[in-house]
Each structure stands twice: as C-alpha cells, then as structure tokens.
Design a protein around this motif. Sequence first.
Motif, PDB file in Angstrom:
ATOM      1  N   THR A 287      33.734  30.794  67.360  1.00 44.11           N
ATOM      2  CA  THR A 287      33.516  30.730  65.888  1.00 44.11           C
ATOM      3  C   THR A 287      32.671  29.656  65.600  1.00 44.11           C
ATOM      4  N   THR A 288      32.432  29.451  64.246  1.00 41.93           N
ATOM      5  CA  THR A 288      31.650  28.468  63.579  1.00 41.93           C
ATOM      6  C   THR A 288      32.271  27.193  63.869  1.00 41.93           C
ATOM      7  N   LYS A 289      33.443  27.249  64.308  1.00 45.45           N
ATOM      8  CA  LYS A 289      34.039  25.832  64.339  1.00 45.45           C
ATOM      9  C   LYS A 289      34.031  25.369  66.069  1.00 45.45           C
ATOM     10  N   ASP A 290      33.918  26.292  66.781  1.00 42.75           N
ATOM     11  CA  ASP A 290      33.848  25.805  68.165  1.00 42.75           C
ATOM     12  C   ASP A 290      32.567  26.184  68.880  1.00 42.75           C
ATOM     13  N   TRP A 291      31.625  26.826  68.273  1.00 43.49           N
ATOM     14  CA  TRP A 291      30.588  27.508  68.942  1.00 43.49           C
ATOM     15  C   TRP A 291      29.707  26.456  69.873  1.00 43.49           C
ATOM     16  N   SER A 292      29.926  25.089  69.382  1.00 46.93           N
ATOM     17  CA  SER A 292      29.199  24.256  70.014  1.00 46.93           C
ATOM     18  C   SER A 292      29.531  23.564  71.147  1.00 46.93           C
ATOM     19  N   ASP A 293      30.855  23.830  71.710  1.00 53.47           N
ATOM     20  CA  ASP A 293      31.655  23.488  72.701  1.00 53.47           C
ATOM     21  C   ASP A 293      31.885  24.552  73.750  1.00 53.47           C
ATOM     22  N   HIS A 294      32.290  24.092  74.964  1.00 53.72           N
ATOM     23  CA  HIS A 294      32.599  25.092  75.970  1.00 53.72           C
ATOM     24  C   HIS A 294      33.714  24.076  76.866  1.00 53.72           C
ATOM     25  N   GLY A 295      34.217  24.588  77.958  1.00 53.13           N
ATOM     26  CA  GLY A 295      35.243  23.997  78.792  1.00 53.13           C
ATOM     27  C   GLY A 295      36.528  24.564  78.766  1.00 53.13           C
ATOM     28  N   ARG A 296      37.545  24.156  79.614  1.00 52.16           N
ATOM     29  CA  ARG A 296      38.727  24.666  79.644  1.00 52.16           C
ATOM     30  C   ARG A 296      39.434  24.739  78.417  1.00 52.16           C
ATOM     31  N   ASP A 297      39.311  24.180  77.509  1.00 49.97           N
ATOM     32  CA  ASP A 297      39.882  24.224  76.305  1.00 49.97           C
ATOM     33  C   ASP A 297      39.258  25.266  75.257  1.00 49.97           C
ATOM     34  N   VAL A 298      38.247  25.817  75.828  1.00 47.59           N
ATOM     35  CA  VAL A 298      37.510  26.880  74.850  1.00 47.59           C
ATOM     36  C   VAL A 298      37.486  28.298  75.550  1.00 47.59           C
ATOM     37  N   PRO A 299      38.495  29.210  75.443  1.00 49.62           N
ATOM     38  CA  PRO A 299      38.515  30.306  76.309  1.00 49.62           C
ATOM     39  C   PRO A 299      37.205  31.122  76.377  1.00 49.62           C
ATOM     40  N   ALA A 300      36.800  31.445  74.896  1.00 57.05           N
ATOM     41  CA  ALA A 300      35.742  32.210  74.880  1.00 57.05           C
ATOM     42  C   ALA A 300      34.467  31.849  75.691  1.00 57.05           C
ATOM     43  N   ALA A 301      34.535  30.607  76.276  1.00 56.23           N
ATOM     44  CA  ALA A 301      33.294  30.230  77.198  1.00 56.23           C
ATOM     45  C   ALA A 301      33.265  30.901  78.442  1.00 56.23           C
ATOM     46  N   VAL A 302      34.393  31.802  78.801  1.00 57.89           N
ATOM     47  CA  VAL A 302      34.471  32.426  80.094  1.00 57.89           C
ATOM     48  C   VAL A 302      33.455  33.763  80.114  1.00 57.89           C
ATOM     49  N   SER A 303      32.981  34.011  79.089  1.00 52.71           N
ATOM     50  CA  SER A 303      32.072  35.196  79.046  1.00 52.71           C
ATOM     51  C   SER A 303      30.572  34.909  79.183  1.00 52.71           C
ATOM     52  N   THR A 304      29.854  35.277  80.311  1.00 55.52           N
ATOM     53  CA  THR A 304      28.363  35.162  80.165  1.00 55.52           C
ATOM     54  C   THR A 304      27.567  36.670  80.085  1.00 55.52           C
ATOM     55  N   TRP A 305      26.563  36.517  80.841  1.00 56.77           N
ATOM     56  CA  TRP A 305      25.692  37.747  80.892  1.00 56.77           C
ATOM     57  C   TRP A 305      24.685  37.647  81.930  1.00 56.77           C
ATOM     58  N   ILE A 306      23.888  39.053  82.375  1.00 55.35           N
ATOM     59  CA  ILE A 306      23.119  38.928  83.522  1.00 55.35           C
ATOM     60  C   ILE A 306      22.006  39.992  83.031  1.00 55.35           C
ATOM     61  N   ALA A 307      20.591  39.571  83.424  1.00 52.88           N
ATOM     62  CA  ALA A 307      19.581  40.423  83.330  1.00 52.88           C
ATOM     63  C   ALA A 307      18.786  40.570  84.595  1.00 52.88           C
ATOM     64  N   ALA A 308      18.356  41.471  84.796  1.00 57.09           N
ATOM     65  CA  ALA A 308      17.537  41.826  85.954  1.00 57.09           C
ATOM     66  C   ALA A 308      16.303  42.770  85.926  1.00 57.09           C
ATOM     67  N   ILE A 309      15.368  42.536  86.698  1.00 61.94           N
ATOM     68  CA  ILE A 309      13.864  43.464  86.821  1.00 61.94           C
ATOM     69  C   ILE A 309      13.334  43.367  88.102  1.00 61.94           C
TER      70      ILE A 309
END
Length: 356
Positions: A287-309
């Motif tokens: 969200t616009t309120k917590d996008w700048s943060d991450h860590g155990r108190d920010v559950p959305a930070a669990v999601s990542t991504w991968i690219a390969a070629i």
Amino acid sequence: MRYWTLLALLLLLPPAAQQQPPARNVVLITLDGLRWQEFFGGADRAYFKKQKDGQPGPAETRFWRSTVEARRAALMPFVWSTIAAKGQIVGDQEKGSSVRLTNGLWFSYPGYNEMLSGAADARVDSNDKVPNPNVTVFEWLGGRPGFQHRVAAFGSWDVLPSILNVARSHIPVGTGFTPVPAPATDHQRALNELADDLPPYWSYGTFDAPIVYAALDSLRTSKPRALYIMLGEGDEWAHEGRYDLYLDATFRADRFIQRVWNTLQSLPDYAGRTTLIVTTDHGRGATTKDWSDHGRDVPAAVSTWIAAIGPGVAPLGDRDSLVATTSQIAATVAAAVGEDFRRAAPNAAAPIPLAK
C-alpha cells in the motif's frame, strides 16, 4: 532405417520437448527489494507526488502509461522485450503465478541466505555481518571440477562477504568502496578510484554502477563461470520514500542487466553458453502507507519474482500458474550448469522447472 526413423521423429518434436544441454556458465543478478507489483505492472500512479501546480512530475511523465504492458516496458524495457520473449518470468500474481520467501522474516540477509543456500535458517535472523553458517551454491560450485577459482561476486552492500562467508569460501568479492577486490590493471584501479570518488551517500558502499563495471571487467579478464551481481540502490531509495528514485534505480538496473547480457553474448566463452537468472531478496509493503518497508511486520513482503534466459530455459514468457519459492534458486543456479546442489545440501529446495 531405424536410425533415420528416430531422427525424423526427433526433428518433429517441438523445441521445448527436445532436451537441451546445460549452460557452461551461470550469472545471477539480484535487485534488492524490487516489488513484484512494479516488476509486472510498472509504475503505480497512486505513489507519485504531484508538482505544486498539480501537474505530473518528471518520474510520472517518464514511467506512467495507460496499460500495464506499456508501463512495465517503460520501466524495464530489456526484461520485457528480451527476457520475456526468449526466456521466462515467474511470479505474476495476476496470472496465478507466485514466488514466495519461506524464512518468515522478509528482509535482506535471511532472504539472501535462503536464496543462495536453498533453505531458510533460523540462525540467520539479522543483517549483522556474521559469517553465514551455511554453504551457498556459489561456494559449493567453487569446489566442483572446472569451477575452481572461476567464481566471483560483486555488490556494494558490505554484508555480502559475510553472506558468502569469504573466510571459508575464498570467493573474491568486490564490495563497499572497492568494487575490484584485487586490482591488477590500470582500468581496475581506476574503477576503485571512481567508486571512492563518488559521493558516499550510503556509509557502507558505492552506487551500483561501479559494481556493474567491475563485474563486466571480470567477465573480460578473469572469466568466472559462476558470477553473482547484487544491486541495491532501489531498496535504499524505497526506504527513504522516494518512489521516483526507486523507479529510476529499477530502470537503470534493467539497463545494467541488458549490458551484462550483451557483454556475455559478445564474448566467445559466454555467447550462447550462459544462463542468466534475475531475482530479488524480498518484497515490500503493498500500500501507499507501507510500500517503503519490509520485514516480519509487513506480510506483503513475502512475495518475490524470478526471471531467466539462456540454455535450458524454455521461451515460455510470463508464466501462468507456476508457484515457486526463493529457496529454489540455489538449486536452479546449479542446475543451469548441469550440477546437482542437493547432493551436497539435501535440505535445499528443488530447482525450478525452467526447461518446460
């Protein structure tokens, strides 16, 4: 007759069904803390700050487009024009795909440990410069036949030597304000001088550019078969709430990725023989309120991504429904060059199925 019949049948198989040999080399690039939202969706207008006259600012003008496809191509043109066309990308939640961390902490050192050792470890619970108790895939590859003294890493964050446990692994690491760890040429010494001459905006190390230049120099000189490049500017700007500079860092990271790939294709030891994997160590708030943060108190930070070629990576583009974890990257790096990391680390997650 049986030989010619078998050959004809093989030729009729689609390319993805034909077994490809593994790559000779592998390069891993990480973009610290780049959200899946921007990676797949480009800039989000809700995060921009308007100018005093109410008009869009420079960043919004540069990166905002009317469609998702145009926005992400404006932000990361190489990823979406080349990797998406000739390789594959995993983690697009709008298409039912996801990549998730398993460490439960959702910040850097635990993320890098999970990524590089193949499993979360409760002992790795801070960003302190503590030597990693786990053997990373790069350390392990450094002991494999053909890889001795052919592994290298570069990243300005001064915790990188601890993550790779250089005292034990003996991996040469360009870090801090010394992107070339053992300069032997005038060019290499000039790279270190440049890093030292740039404004020390962050106390631990230089901006990403000298790190990338040092990595490119290593491809031309020491020719590592396994190379790791850690980019970190985007995460720093995000923590400062600078969405404009976070996007700018992402745009330049895409340019760095392109420069690495083009350099690989220009060198005989690497052209057509190298797999490139790109990912991140953690996500961020949603969200616009917590996008700048991450860590155990920010559950959305669990999601990542991968690219390969590269060799062994089927050209499947933006994957539908594939679910993966960051812990699978270590074995995926090894599998790219025909090695089985899980023989040495049975607790490591299995490689991601990129060949099909």
